[in-house]
Design a protein around this motif. Structure first.
Motif, short mmCIF file in Angstrom:
data_model
loop_
_atom_site.label_atom_id
_atom_site.label_comp_id
_atom_site.label_asym_id
_atom_site.label_seq_id
_atom_site.Cartn_x
_atom_site.Cartn_y
_atom_site.Cartn_z
N VAL A 35 -30.34 25.28 11.46
CA VAL A 35 -29.43 23.97 11.23
C VAL A 35 -30.23 23.43 12.08
O VAL A 35 -30.50 21.83 12.36
CB VAL A 35 -27.92 24.01 11.22
N LEU A 36 -29.36 23.85 13.99
CA LEU A 36 -29.96 23.61 14.91
C LEU A 36 -32.01 23.61 14.79
O LEU A 36 -32.45 22.24 15.34
CB LEU A 36 -29.04 23.69 15.80
N ASP A 37 -32.40 24.68 14.54
CA ASP A 37 -33.30 24.08 14.99
C ASP A 37 -34.68 23.58 13.62
O ASP A 37 -35.46 22.87 14.54
CB ASP A 37 -34.37 25.68 14.29
N THR A 38 -33.62 22.53 12.37
CA THR A 38 -34.37 22.31 12.01
C THR A 38 -33.92 20.50 12.12
O THR A 38 -34.94 19.53 12.00
CB THR A 38 -34.63 22.62 9.80
N HIS A 39 -32.91 21.10 12.21
CA HIS A 39 -32.36 19.05 12.41
C HIS A 39 -31.30 18.59 13.77
O HIS A 39 -30.45 17.82 13.26
CB HIS A 39 -31.48 18.85 11.67
N GLY A 40 -31.43 19.70 14.25
CA GLY A 40 -30.34 19.28 15.69
C GLY A 40 -30.31 18.01 16.62
O GLY A 40 -29.45 17.23 16.50
N GLY A 70 -15.39 21.08 22.26
CA GLY A 70 -15.52 22.41 23.38
C GLY A 70 -14.66 23.33 22.69
O GLY A 70 -14.46 24.26 23.17
N GLY A 71 -13.76 23.22 21.58
CA GLY A 71 -12.02 23.38 21.05
C GLY A 71 -12.93 25.29 20.25
O GLY A 71 -13.61 25.10 20.18
N ILE A 72 -12.40 26.10 20.90
CA ILE A 72 -12.73 27.48 19.99
C ILE A 72 -11.58 27.95 18.97
O ILE A 72 -10.57 27.96 19.88
CB ILE A 72 -13.60 28.78 20.62
N GLU A 75 -23.04 29.89 18.65
CA GLU A 75 -22.13 29.46 19.28
C GLU A 75 -22.75 28.36 20.57
O GLU A 75 -22.27 27.36 20.31
CB GLU A 75 -20.73 30.42 19.22
N ARG A 76 -23.13 28.98 21.07
CA ARG A 76 -23.79 29.01 22.49
C ARG A 76 -24.51 28.18 22.00
O ARG A 76 -24.13 26.52 22.74
CB ARG A 76 -23.91 29.80 23.66
N PRO A 105 -26.43 18.55 24.61
CA PRO A 105 -26.02 17.26 24.74
C PRO A 105 -25.51 16.55 23.93
O PRO A 105 -25.92 15.63 23.32
CB PRO A 105 -27.15 16.67 25.36
N TRP A 106 -24.11 17.06 23.35
CA TRP A 106 -23.53 15.56 22.63
C TRP A 106 -23.52 14.55 23.21
O TRP A 106 -22.66 14.79 24.56
CB TRP A 106 -22.66 16.26 22.11
N PRO A 107 -23.24 13.79 22.27
CA PRO A 107 -23.07 12.58 22.66
C PRO A 107 -21.43 12.18 23.00
O PRO A 107 -20.79 13.33 22.82
CB PRO A 107 -23.05 10.95 22.15
#
Length: 304
Positions: free
Chosen positions: A87-92, A211-213, A141-142, A148-150
């Motif tokens: 998901v992140l690799d294609t649409h992050g 950042g909640g886990i 997870e990392r 760098p989320w808004p």
């Protein structure tokens, strides 16, 4: 998020847990969209009123910016592969730039803790995965947490124990004739009913924390053999005999065998303390009894 904007959840990977959450939110009036890998599932999701699209690493979404234009909440249950998180690799980048986004959830696994010899682990425990599958989860997870989320976007990671529920429980193995009671003294595992997974995710969406886990499991880590024996008692059938792990391993897949490497108890205090969750099924006994009761009601209605 704009005032008056209707809530819209997008799920990458509308599997068992994500679909359970989606059904609940549809009842609340949410718009739901997301992805699946097969045409068959695509059709069934659309019947429910979910705007479903085909997606995997080899089939990225062509119109991703338009699909995410009014998405307020996003959940990913797509597992990482050898190359990383699909998901992140294609649409992050598109996800980061989604203009209305406020909450992001990533479904991971308690397998990231590895083997503790039965000791209790909470979210601050060191990560020591014992399988390649769980090692990939640690990296994923990392990857989700460190982007760098808004400022307005709260990203959470949910470490799920074994999920069970209607159509996916000890009853199904017993009825199929492949249930086994494996005797490994001192070995316990944690689990969670799929309805409680949806409750926990919904609570996080109402109380987003950057950042909640969260560990997602019930109150009662237990030997898997005890779960099978209890399910057999509810069905009024004799339980299968206890067999050694060595004997059972002869017929196990590599993935099934890997679940017997790790022995740990998982602490779920945080979902109760920080999210205010009260589990509907705090142990496997309550969960299995509810599944059987619901099945009986359905069968009675179909026969009437």
């Amino acid at each position: 998020m704009s005032i008056g904007l209707a809530p819209h959840l997008f799920c990458f990977g509308l599997g068992y847990a994500a679909e359970t959450l989606a059904r609940r939110l549809l009842d609340e009036g949410w718009r739901i969209s997301g992805t699946t890998r097969t045409e068959e599932t695509l059709a069934s999701l659309r019947v429910l009123g979910i705007e479903a699209h085909l997606f995997d690493r080899a089939r990225p979404l062509a119109d991703i910016d338009a699909l995410l234009s009014d998405v307020t909440d996003l959940l990913s249950s797509v597992p990482p592969d050898a190359a990383g998180d699909p998901v992140l690799d294609t649409h992050g980048a598109a996800i980061e730039e989604a203009p209305a986004l406020r909450w992001v959830g990533y479904l991971s696994t308690t397998g990231v803790y590895g083997d503790t010899g039965g000791a209790l682990v909470d979210e601050h425990a060191p990560l020591a995965p014992t399988s390649q599958r769980s090692t990939r989860r640690v990296k994923a997870e990392r990857a989700w947490l460190d982007r760098p989320w808004p400022e307005q976007v709260a990203v959470q990671v949910f470490r799920l124990a074994g999920i069970y529920g209607p159509g996916r429980s000890a009853f199904d193995h017993i009825r199929a004739g492949d249930a086994k009671r494996i005797d490994k003294p001192g070995h316990v595992s944690s689990r969670i009913h799929v309805d409680d997974v949806a409750t926990i995710l919904r609570a996080s969406m109402a109380r987003p924390e950057r950042g909640g886990i969260y560990n997602v499991c019930d109150d009662d880590p237990a030997p898997p053999a005890d779960v099978i024996a209890y399910a057999c008692a509810l069905l009024s059938v004799p339980p299968p005999p206890l067999i050694s792990l060595e004997q059972a391993a002869k017929e196990m897949s590599a993935m099934a065998a890997s679940f017997w490497v790790d022995n740990r108890r998982v602490d779920n205090t945080r979902i109760k303390r920080d999210l205010g969750v009260r589990l509907r099924y705090p142990d496997y006994r309550a969960g299995l009894a509810a599944i059987l009761s619901a099945t009986a009601r359905v069968e009675s209605a179909s026969n009437s």
